[in-house]
Design a protein around this motif. Structure first.
Motif, PDB file in Angstrom:
ATOM      1  N   GLN A 185       0.832  -1.224   0.000  1.00 34.54           N
ATOM      2  CA  GLN A 185       0.000   0.000   0.000  1.00 34.54           C
ATOM      3  C   GLN A 185       0.860   1.265   0.000  1.00 34.54           C
ATOM      4  N   HIS A 186       2.053   1.156   0.574  1.00 37.75           N
ATOM      5  CA  HIS A 186       2.903   2.342   0.720  1.00 37.75           C
ATOM      6  C   HIS A 186       4.096   2.333  -0.234  1.00 37.75           C
ATOM      7  N   GLY A 187       4.087   1.418  -1.179  1.00 32.98           N
ATOM      8  CA  GLY A 187       5.186   1.385  -2.161  1.00 32.98           C
ATOM      9  C   GLY A 187       6.518   0.997  -1.551  1.00 32.98           C
ATOM     10  N   VAL A 188       6.477   0.174  -0.525  1.00 35.16           N
ATOM     11  CA  VAL A 188       7.705  -0.247   0.173  1.00 35.16           C
ATOM     12  C   VAL A 188       7.955  -1.724  -0.124  1.00 35.16           C
ATOM     13  N   LYS A 189       9.221  -2.080  -0.313  1.00 36.13           N
ATOM     14  CA  LYS A 189       9.552  -3.480  -0.606  1.00 36.13           C
ATOM     15  C   LYS A 189       9.658  -4.284   0.693  1.00 36.13           C
ATOM     16  N   ALA A 190       9.217  -5.537   0.629  1.00 36.72           N
ATOM     17  CA  ALA A 190       9.297  -6.412   1.809  1.00 36.72           C
ATOM     18  C   ALA A 190      10.179  -7.610   1.469  1.00 36.72           C
ATOM     19  N   ASN A 191      11.283  -7.736   2.204  1.00 32.89           N
ATOM     20  CA  ASN A 191      12.217  -8.832   1.966  1.00 32.89           C
ATOM     21  C   ASN A 191      12.156  -9.824   3.125  1.00 32.89           C
ATOM     22  N   VAL A 192      12.162 -11.092   2.788  1.00 31.58           N
ATOM     23  CA  VAL A 192      12.060 -12.136   3.814  1.00 31.58           C
ATOM     24  C   VAL A 192      13.435 -12.760   4.060  1.00 31.58           C
ATOM     25  N   VAL A 193      13.808 -12.825   5.329  1.00 27.89           N
ATOM     26  CA  VAL A 193      15.133 -13.341   5.698  1.00 27.89           C
ATOM     27  C   VAL A 193      15.067 -14.839   5.971  1.00 27.89           C
ATOM     28  N   LEU A 194      15.902 -15.606   5.282  1.00 27.73           N
ATOM     29  CA  LEU A 194      16.115 -17.007   5.700  1.00 27.73           C
ATOM     30  C   LEU A 194      17.604 -17.294   5.593  1.00 27.73           C
ATOM     31  N   ASN A 195      18.296 -16.793   6.597  1.00 29.37           N
ATOM     32  CA  ASN A 195      19.744 -16.760   6.473  1.00 29.37           C
ATOM     33  C   ASN A 195      20.481 -17.722   7.403  1.00 29.37           C
ATOM     34  N   THR A 196      19.762 -18.701   7.952  1.00 27.17           N
ATOM     35  CA  THR A 196      20.464 -19.770   8.674  1.00 27.17           C
ATOM     36  C   THR A 196      20.622 -20.956   7.721  1.00 27.17           C
ATOM     37  N   TYR A 197      21.265 -21.989   8.221  1.00 21.18           N
ATOM     38  CA  TYR A 197      21.588 -23.127   7.344  1.00 21.18           C
ATOM     39  C   TYR A 197      20.693 -24.325   7.652  1.00 21.18           C
ATOM     40  N   PRO A 198      19.956 -24.842   6.633  1.00 16.49           N
ATOM     41  CA  PRO A 198      19.071 -25.982   6.869  1.00 16.49           C
ATOM     42  C   PRO A 198      19.862 -27.177   7.385  1.00 16.49           C
ATOM     43  N   GLN A 199      19.248 -27.913   8.299  1.00 19.60           N
ATOM     44  CA  GLN A 199      19.914 -29.078   8.865  1.00 19.60           C
ATOM     45  C   GLN A 199      19.406 -30.351   8.220  1.00 19.60           C
ATOM     46  N   ILE A 200      20.282 -31.320   8.123  1.00 21.32           N
ATOM     47  CA  ILE A 200      19.997 -32.526   7.350  1.00 21.32           C
ATOM     48  C   ILE A 200      18.795 -33.293   7.903  1.00 21.32           C
ATOM     49  N   GLU A 201      18.585 -33.219   9.231  1.00 19.27           N
ATOM     50  CA  GLU A 201      17.481 -34.001   9.819  1.00 19.27           C
ATOM     51  C   GLU A 201      16.138 -33.556   9.248  1.00 19.27           C
ATOM     52  N   ASP A 202      15.953 -32.240   9.121  1.00 21.19           N
ATOM     53  CA  ASP A 202      14.665 -31.769   8.623  1.00 21.19           C
ATOM     54  C   ASP A 202      14.802 -30.351   8.046  1.00 21.19           C
ATOM     55  N   PRO A 203      15.107 -30.273   6.756  1.00 23.63           N
ATOM     56  CA  PRO A 203      15.273 -28.944   6.160  1.00 23.63           C
ATOM     57  C   PRO A 203      13.954 -28.316   5.683  1.00 23.63           C
ATOM     58  N   SER A 204      12.825 -28.979   5.981  1.00 24.11           N
ATOM     59  CA  SER A 204      11.570 -28.552   5.343  1.00 24.11           C
ATOM     60  C   SER A 204      11.179 -27.112   5.697  1.00 24.11           C
ATOM     61  N   ALA A 205      11.469 -26.664   6.932  1.00 24.18           N
ATOM     62  CA  ALA A 205      11.051 -25.304   7.321  1.00 24.18           C
ATOM     63  C   ALA A 205      11.672 -24.265   6.398  1.00 24.18           C
ATOM     64  N   TRP A 206      12.910 -24.506   5.946  1.00 19.97           N
ATOM     65  CA  TRP A 206      13.597 -23.535   5.100  1.00 19.97           C
ATOM     66  C   TRP A 206      12.940 -23.478   3.714  1.00 19.97           C
ATOM     67  N   TYR A 207      12.643 -24.643   3.159  1.00 18.40           N
ATOM     68  CA  TYR A 207      11.990 -24.662   1.837  1.00 18.40           C
ATOM     69  C   TYR A 207      10.571 -24.101   1.937  1.00 18.40           C
ATOM     70  N   ASP A 208       9.881 -24.438   3.025  1.00 22.87           N
ATOM     71  CA  ASP A 208       8.522 -23.911   3.217  1.00 22.87           C
ATOM     72  C   ASP A 208       8.548 -22.386   3.290  1.00 22.87           C
ATOM     73  N   THR A 209       9.596 -21.853   3.903  1.00 25.68           N
ATOM     74  CA  THR A 209       9.677 -20.396   4.054  1.00 25.68           C
ATOM     75  C   THR A 209       9.892 -19.722   2.703  1.00 25.68           C
ATOM     76  N   VAL A 210      10.709 -20.328   1.844  1.00 21.76           N
ATOM     77  CA  VAL A 210      10.848 -19.788   0.483  1.00 21.76           C
ATOM     78  C   VAL A 210       9.477 -19.796  -0.205  1.00 21.76           C
ATOM     79  N   ASP A 211       8.766 -20.913  -0.065  1.00 22.12           N
ATOM     80  CA  ASP A 211       7.441 -21.030  -0.695  1.00 22.12           C
ATOM     81  C   ASP A 211       6.495 -19.938  -0.190  1.00 22.12           C
ATOM     82  N   MET A 212       6.523 -19.716   1.130  1.00 20.54           N
ATOM     83  CA  MET A 212       5.606 -18.716   1.704  1.00 20.54           C
ATOM     84  C   MET A 212       5.967 -17.311   1.216  1.00 20.54           C
ATOM     85  N   ALA A 213       7.268 -17.024   1.170  1.00 21.56           N
ATOM     86  CA  ALA A 213       7.687 -15.691   0.719  1.00 21.56           C
ATOM     87  C   ALA A 213       7.193 -15.437  -0.709  1.00 21.56           C
ATOM     88  N   ALA A 214       7.329 -16.458  -1.559  1.00 16.69           N
ATOM     89  CA  ALA A 214       6.880 -16.306  -2.952  1.00 16.69           C
ATOM     90  C   ALA A 214       5.358 -16.179  -3.013  1.00 16.69           C
TER      91      ALA A 214
END
Ligand code: SF4
Length: 365
Positions: free
Chosen positions: A90-119
């Motif tokens: 509404q105000h012409g401002v850009k919104a950037n989503v941070v996902l700057n930690t490193y996915p862990q092998i046991e369960d990286p799904s939260a990181w991929y889900d976050t990319v999906d949500m941002a998009a």
């Protein structure tokens, strides 16, 4: 450093900056530009405060370990992200989503889900450090901006261009290790946008590679998303003094009336050579206002304010001050001077109530 152009030996872009605009070239085209004021948002009220204070862009994370400010009570739920992005739109401002930690092998799904949500929710960009996530975001969402996080520690043009070639990054957030001539030299060898830290807390380690906390707590900020996890933090009264501990390790001791800082190892007061002092880093905030023209004229695209963990009042005050300073620069670049009132206002929000130009003015590497 011959590549550095001082204020008094300006590049063509800087000359145009004196006329109130910045330009850069892309694919042979000259594109008008103006440096962006980028504000932190630890929650929805802070995001709105940043927008109202004149930010051009904000950055925020979701409420999980996918971002490096994973504090209790901080960050955004899905509903808050949707509302926040709508407010930005509404105000012409850009919104950037941070996902700057490193996915862990046991369960990286939260990181991929976050990319999906941002998009899905229409973010302008995601801020990513990990190559697997960069690849995923690049291939799955080619229209989603991809910003290389400071956590990737890309501080030379070869590294930056590597990430551009393989993952199509649009922007790199530079680690706080470069001085202005080095930023100029880097800019001359890449067309990736440069984002630099302009104000806020400093990190003394190579970003993305700090394992200080893991020696004490067993987890690092690169994985857990926080330097000192709340479950390991203790504040204890010991006689007249207040002690802060991290997983039972004494980090600092405060006299009555002294303001106690959140205990992080890098800012701890330890005994060395019979003295107790800040062995690694005196609490102080980076503040580039005194070098604002030099930094803008180095060709940076974005001035980042650190502090998603800080209050709404901090976000509002710092964003407003940075906005005023940047506008004052464009109004009259040649006569720009950092006002005492701006510096005093910012010092009141600074760690240790002092500020530093950090590495921007240093000649060492
Ligand atoms: S512990 Fe200190 S040096 Fe390490 S990442 Fe955190 S702020 Fe930076």
């Amino acid at each position: 450093m011959g590549l550095y152009k001082s204020r008094f030996c300006l590049s063509a872009g800087a000359v145009r900056a004196q006329q109130g605009v910045l330009t850069h070239e892309k694919n042979g085209l000259e594109i008008m530009d103006r440096v962006e004021v980028l504000a932190p948002a630890g929650n929805l009220p802070s995001l709105k405060a940043a927008v109202d204070a004149g930010a051009d862009a904000v950055y925020f994370g979701f409420r999980n370990a996918t971002n490096a400010r994973n504090f209790e009570g901080l960050n955004f739920s899905e509903a808050e992200a949707i509302e926040g992005i709508a407010y930005c739109d509404q105000h012409g401002v850009k919104a950037n989503v941070v996902l700057n930690t490193y996915p862990q092998i046991e369960d990286p799904s939260a990181w991929y889900d976050t990319v999906d949500m941002a998009a899905k929710y229409g973010a302008n960009a995601v801020i990513v450090a990990n190559m697997a996530l960069l690849k995923y975001a690049h291939e799955r969402y080619p229209n989603l901006g991809l910003h290389l996080s400071v956590q990737a520690s890309a501080s030379n043009y070869e590294a930056v261009n590597f990430y551009q070639k393989h993952f199509g990054i649009k922007r790199v957030i530079l680690p706080r290790v470069l001085n202005v001539p080095e930023i100029v030299a880097l800019k001359e060898k890449t067309d990736v946008e440069l984002e630099v830290f302009a104000f806020g807390g400093l990190c003394v380690m190579a970003e993305g590679r700090c394992y200080l906390s893991s020696y004490v707590t067993g987890v690092s900020p690169n994985i857990e998303g926080v330097c000192s996890p709340a479950r390991h933090v203790q504040f204890q009264n010991e006689g007249e003094k207040l002690q802060t501990r991290l997983n039972d390790v004494l980090i600092a001791e405060y006299e009555q009336g002294e303001e106690a800082a959140y205990p992080t190892i890098c800012k701890g007061r330890f005994e060395a050579n019979d003295h107790i002092y800040h062995v690694m880093e005196e609490p102080s905030s980076l503040n580039i206002l005194e070098m604002l023209p030099e930094v803008i004229e180095a060709g940076v695209a974005s001035l980042k304010i650190e502090g998603r963990q800080r209050t709404k009042s901090y976000v509002s005050t710092v964003t407003k001050t940075m906005r005023q300073a940047v506008d004052a620069y464009y109004a009259n670049p040649e006569r720009f001077r950092a006002k005492g009132s701006w510096l005093r206002t910012l010092n009141q929000t600074s760690e240790g109530s002092t500020h530093t130009l950090g590495t921007y003015q240093e000649n060492w590497q």
